[in-house]
Write a protein that holds these residues in place. Structure first.
Motif, PDB file in Angstrom:
ATOM      1  N   VAL A  12      29.622 -72.988  19.657  1.00  0.00           N
ATOM      2  CA  VAL A  12      30.655 -72.105  20.372  1.00  0.00           C
ATOM      3  C   VAL A  12      31.434 -71.640  21.251  1.00  0.00           C
ATOM      4  O   VAL A  12      31.918 -71.448  22.369  1.00  0.00           O
ATOM      5  N   SER A  13      30.315 -70.238  21.151  1.00  0.00           N
ATOM      6  CA  SER A  13      30.743 -68.956  21.421  1.00  0.00           C
ATOM      7  C   SER A  13      29.444 -69.158  23.261  1.00  0.00           C
ATOM      8  O   SER A  13      30.234 -68.705  23.767  1.00  0.00           O
ATOM      9  N   ASP A  14      28.942 -70.204  23.194  1.00  0.00           N
ATOM     10  CA  ASP A  14      28.472 -70.579  24.752  1.00  0.00           C
ATOM     11  C   ASP A  14      29.266 -71.047  25.496  1.00  0.00           C
ATOM     12  O   ASP A  14      28.853 -71.517  26.587  1.00  0.00           O
ATOM     13  N   ILE A  15      29.920 -71.964  25.243  1.00  0.00           N
ATOM     14  CA  ILE A  15      30.990 -72.140  26.145  1.00  0.00           C
ATOM     15  C   ILE A  15      32.813 -72.171  25.945  1.00  0.00           C
ATOM     16  O   ILE A  15      33.416 -72.614  26.773  1.00  0.00           O
ATOM     17  N   MET A  16      32.811 -71.505  24.667  1.00  0.00           N
ATOM     18  CA  MET A  16      34.548 -70.694  25.258  1.00  0.00           C
ATOM     19  C   MET A  16      34.585 -70.272  26.123  1.00  0.00           C
ATOM     20  O   MET A  16      34.220 -69.592  26.829  1.00  0.00           O
ATOM     21  N   VAL A  17      36.085 -70.696  26.228  1.00  0.00           N
ATOM     22  CA  VAL A  17      36.527 -69.089  27.135  1.00  0.00           C
ATOM     23  C   VAL A  17      37.133 -68.240  26.250  1.00  0.00           C
ATOM     24  O   VAL A  17      37.914 -67.588  25.647  1.00  0.00           O
ATOM     25  N   HIS A  18      36.928 -67.178  26.987  1.00  0.00           N
ATOM     26  CA  HIS A  18      36.751 -65.889  26.286  1.00  0.00           C
ATOM     27  C   HIS A  18      37.556 -65.196  27.052  1.00  0.00           C
ATOM     28  O   HIS A  18      39.286 -65.817  27.476  1.00  0.00           O
ATOM     29  N   ARG A  19      38.274 -64.447  26.075  1.00  0.00           N
ATOM     30  CA  ARG A  19      39.865 -63.841  25.823  1.00  0.00           C
ATOM     31  C   ARG A  19      40.087 -63.254  26.880  1.00  0.00           C
ATOM     32  O   ARG A  19      41.715 -63.196  27.083  1.00  0.00           O
ATOM     33  N   THR A  20      39.233 -61.972  27.988  1.00  0.00           N
ATOM     34  CA  THR A  20      40.033 -62.478  28.767  1.00  0.00           C
ATOM     35  C   THR A  20      40.635 -62.635  29.745  1.00  0.00           C
ATOM     36  O   THR A  20      41.315 -62.141  31.233  1.00  0.00           O
ATOM     37  N   THR A  21      40.360 -64.178  30.139  1.00  0.00           N
ATOM     38  CA  THR A  21      40.568 -65.285  31.093  1.00  0.00           C
ATOM     39  C   THR A  21      40.990 -66.424  30.435  1.00  0.00           C
ATOM     40  O   THR A  21      41.568 -66.664  30.258  1.00  0.00           O
ATOM     41  N   MET A  22      41.684 -65.789  29.107  1.00  0.00           N
ATOM     42  CA  MET A  22      42.492 -66.527  27.741  1.00  0.00           C
ATOM     43  C   MET A  22      43.634 -66.571  28.389  1.00  0.00           C
ATOM     44  O   MET A  22      44.390 -65.926  28.680  1.00  0.00           O
ATOM     45  N   ASP A  23      44.471 -67.801  28.447  1.00  0.00           N
ATOM     46  CA  ASP A  23      45.981 -67.796  29.418  1.00  0.00           C
ATOM     47  C   ASP A  23      46.279 -67.528  27.659  1.00  0.00           C
ATOM     48  O   ASP A  23      46.808 -68.245  26.445  1.00  0.00           O
ATOM     49  N   ALA A  24      47.408 -66.925  27.258  1.00  0.00           N
ATOM     50  CA  ALA A  24      48.052 -66.715  26.173  1.00  0.00           C
ATOM     51  C   ALA A  24      49.728 -65.562  26.519  1.00  0.00           C
ATOM     52  O   ALA A  24      50.225 -65.296  27.349  1.00  0.00           O
ATOM     53  N   ILE A  25      50.776 -65.943  25.993  1.00  0.00           N
ATOM     54  CA  ILE A  25      51.454 -65.640  26.130  1.00  0.00           C
ATOM     55  C   ILE A  25      52.479 -64.626  24.665  1.00  0.00           C
ATOM     56  O   ILE A  25      52.095 -65.180  23.417  1.00  0.00           O
ATOM     57  N   ASP A  26      53.353 -63.546  25.105  1.00  0.00           N
ATOM     58  CA  ASP A  26      53.597 -62.627  23.849  1.00  0.00           C
ATOM     59  C   ASP A  26      54.901 -63.273  23.360  1.00  0.00           C
ATOM     60  O   ASP A  26      55.987 -63.705  24.327  1.00  0.00           O
ATOM     61  N   VAL A  27      54.404 -63.520  21.792  1.00  0.00           N
ATOM     62  CA  VAL A  27      55.997 -64.683  21.232  1.00  0.00           C
ATOM     63  C   VAL A  27      57.436 -64.015  21.489  1.00  0.00           C
ATOM     64  O   VAL A  27      58.325 -63.969  20.815  1.00  0.00           O
ATOM     65  N   ASP A  28      56.899 -62.729  21.281  1.00  0.00           N
ATOM     66  CA  ASP A  28      58.156 -61.345  21.070  1.00  0.00           C
ATOM     67  C   ASP A  28      58.620 -61.556  22.433  1.00  0.00           C
ATOM     68  O   ASP A  28      59.856 -60.947  22.682  1.00  0.00           O
ATOM     69  N   LEU A  29      58.966 -61.653  23.624  1.00  0.00           N
ATOM     70  CA  LEU A  29      59.180 -61.239  25.085  1.00  0.00           C
ATOM     71  C   LEU A  29      60.902 -62.186  25.387  1.00  0.00           C
ATOM     72  O   LEU A  29      60.390 -63.381  23.831  1.00  0.00           O
ATOM     73  N   PRO A  30      61.795 -62.397  25.800  1.00  0.00           N
ATOM     74  CA  PRO A  30      62.913 -63.486  25.774  1.00  0.00           C
ATOM     75  C   PRO A  30      62.210 -64.752  26.492  1.00  0.00           C
ATOM     76  O   PRO A  30      61.416 -64.660  26.574  1.00  0.00           O
ATOM     77  N   THR A  31      63.154 -65.902  25.054  1.00  0.00           N
ATOM     78  CA  THR A  31      62.502 -66.893  25.059  1.00  0.00           C
ATOM     79  C   THR A  31      62.736 -67.311  26.833  1.00  0.00           C
ATOM     80  O   THR A  31      62.131 -68.399  27.298  1.00  0.00           O
ATOM     81  N   GLU A  32      63.239 -66.571  28.133  1.00  0.00           N
ATOM     82  CA  GLU A  32      63.650 -68.060  28.817  1.00  0.00           C
ATOM     83  C   GLU A  32      62.466 -67.294  29.470  1.00  0.00           C
ATOM     84  O   GLU A  32      61.560 -67.602  30.354  1.00  0.00           O
TER      85      GLU A  32
END
Length: 433
Positions: free
Chosen positions: A204-224
């Motif tokens: 899996v490590s050979d093809i994964m999207v590395h965390r540095t380029t991974m799209d992620a959202i802070d859940v504590d941000l305002p809902t909008e």
């Protein structure tokens, strides 16, 4: 006179028998096991015999070699006796020369050449007779096997019935590469078939999207802001984090979000992002792609977070990532066109440092080794034993690597040129000057 005719007839018969054994050996060892299996499934009895003989390969070869040797020795002995009676002591030399020509030409080269060209057809034809010979000579071949095995053990070698030089996967890969070189399999089909075989060797490590380029959202941000980030993303599923980007607490699906927006009448204040998310599924980075694919199918899931042995998030892997290892890049109307690798007119390649070596090899039909590193930048760093500076060049594995750009401790762009192309360009430049 009658004795002379009988002797000549016996020599001729023994030569024919020797030719039979030589051709049978070549035909049976060169026969396609896949084709024999297919014919056996269709009810072909001779194919079933061929399959059986190939399953006892050591006994088969022993019996054929024994029969062939007996025929050649007997024919040579009869010829020597005959020529001694006809020419005296000079007959030994005559018999040696004549039998060498007859055996090599008519009992070895001719039948083996025919068997190579018509391996499957000849194997089916000779299989019943060879099975009979193997059965008759079974006691002798078993004794030969015993002596051979114990002799090899004296020299530290051990040979067992279950020893295979090539695994089934290696045999398939070799057959695919051979047919590709001969023009029977186009490059795309070769890459796809090879991709299926590689699933058990890649992790899996050979093809994964590395965390540095991974799209992620802070859940504590305002809902909008969470909704805006989810809609701007080119991905259907987006990880949610809290506190630190590596602390993944859920996976938000765009369809679930849109359904909730509809039910809330567009009122963002009524949305609870965490309740809309699903729990993250964590998988070890050492999991093979074959096992991960089976796990995706079993769980009916498409998305997993990859962690290392310490439980730290390394990146993410999707079902699409694994499928792309087989069929190549899959793009749709929401994907951004990739310019991570650009082929140059001189045969070189300008490539982002994060591009996997495997993708470069597949794209350019190169053979850059990927045992020590996954990405092109990782390979350069591994070979240089340092983080190179912009403009540095390295020559290894038959390629010239030039660092075009570096940002902090990351190599972001490189130029890769096969040494053959680099030498041609240098010669052309020297001639022009």
């Amino acid at each position: 006179m009658m004795g002379l005719g009988i002797t000549l007839g016996a020599i001729l018969g023994l030569l024919i028998l020797s030719a039979f054994f030589s051709g049978s050996e070549t035909a049976l060892t060169a026969a396609s096991r896949a084709r024999m299996h297919a014919l056996e499934q269709d009810g072909n009895r001779h194919a079933k015999i061929v399959t059986y003989l190939l399953s006892i390969r050591e006994r088969l070869i022993g019996a054929i070699l024994l029969g062939n040797s007996l025929a050649n020795i007997a024919a040579s002995a009869l010829a020597t006796s005959l020529f001694l009676n006809l020419f005296g002591e000079a007959g030994v030399a005559y018999a040696t020369v004549l039998m060498t020509v007859l055996v090599v030409l008519f009992a070895e080269v001719l039948p083996k050449t025919y068997a190579i060209v018509n391996a499957d057809r000849m194997a089916l034809f000779v299989a019943p007779a060879v099975r009979f010979v193997v059965a008759v000579l079974a006691p002798v071949t078993r004794a030969m096997q015993f002596l051979v095995r114990h002799t090899l053990r004296l020299f530290g070698a051990s040979v067992g019935d279950d020893v295979e030089v090539l695994s089934a996967h290696e045999e398939l890969r070799g057959a695919i590469d051979l047919h590709h070189k001969e023009g029977g399999v186009v490059k795309l089909d070769r890459d796809m078939l090879g991709g299926v075989l590689d699933l058990r060797e890649l992790a899996v490590s050979d093809i994964m999207v590395h965390r540095t380029t991974m799209d992620a959202i802070d859940v504590d941000l305002p809902t909008e802001q969470v909704v805006d980030a989810a809609l701007k993303s080119s991905h259907t599923r987006v990880p949610l984090w809290r506190g630190e980007r590596e602390e993944i607490v859920g996976i938000l699906h765009a369809k679930t979000l849109l359904r909730a927006l509809r039910d809330a009448g567009g009122d963002l204040g009524k949305l609870d992002i965490m309740s809309l998310s699903t729990p993250p599924w964590f998988v070890p980075d050492s999991t093979s792609l074959k096992d991960q694919l089976n796990a995706f199918l079993k769980r009916k899931a498409h998305f997993a977070i990859v962690v290392d042995e310490y439980g730290e998030v390394m990146g993410l892997v999707t079902l699409e990532d694994i499928i792309e290892e087989i069929v190549g890049d899959i793009t749709d109307e929401t994907d951004i066109a990739s310019i991570a690798a650009r082929v140059q007119p001189d045969g070189s390649l300008i490539v982002d440092g994060t591009v996997p070596i495997r993708d470069v090899n597949r794209m350019m039909d190169w053979n850059i080794p990927d045992d020590e590193a996954t990405t092109i930048a990782g390979l350069v760093i591994h070979e240089a034993q340092a983080i190179p500076y912009q403009g540095q060049r390295f020559n290894f594995h038959g390629f010239l690597f030039e660092v075009l750009r570096r940002q902090r401790n990351r190599i972001t762009s490189l130029k890769v040129t096969p040494l053959t192309a680099a030498r041609k360009a240098k010669r052309a430049q020297s001639k022009a000057s």
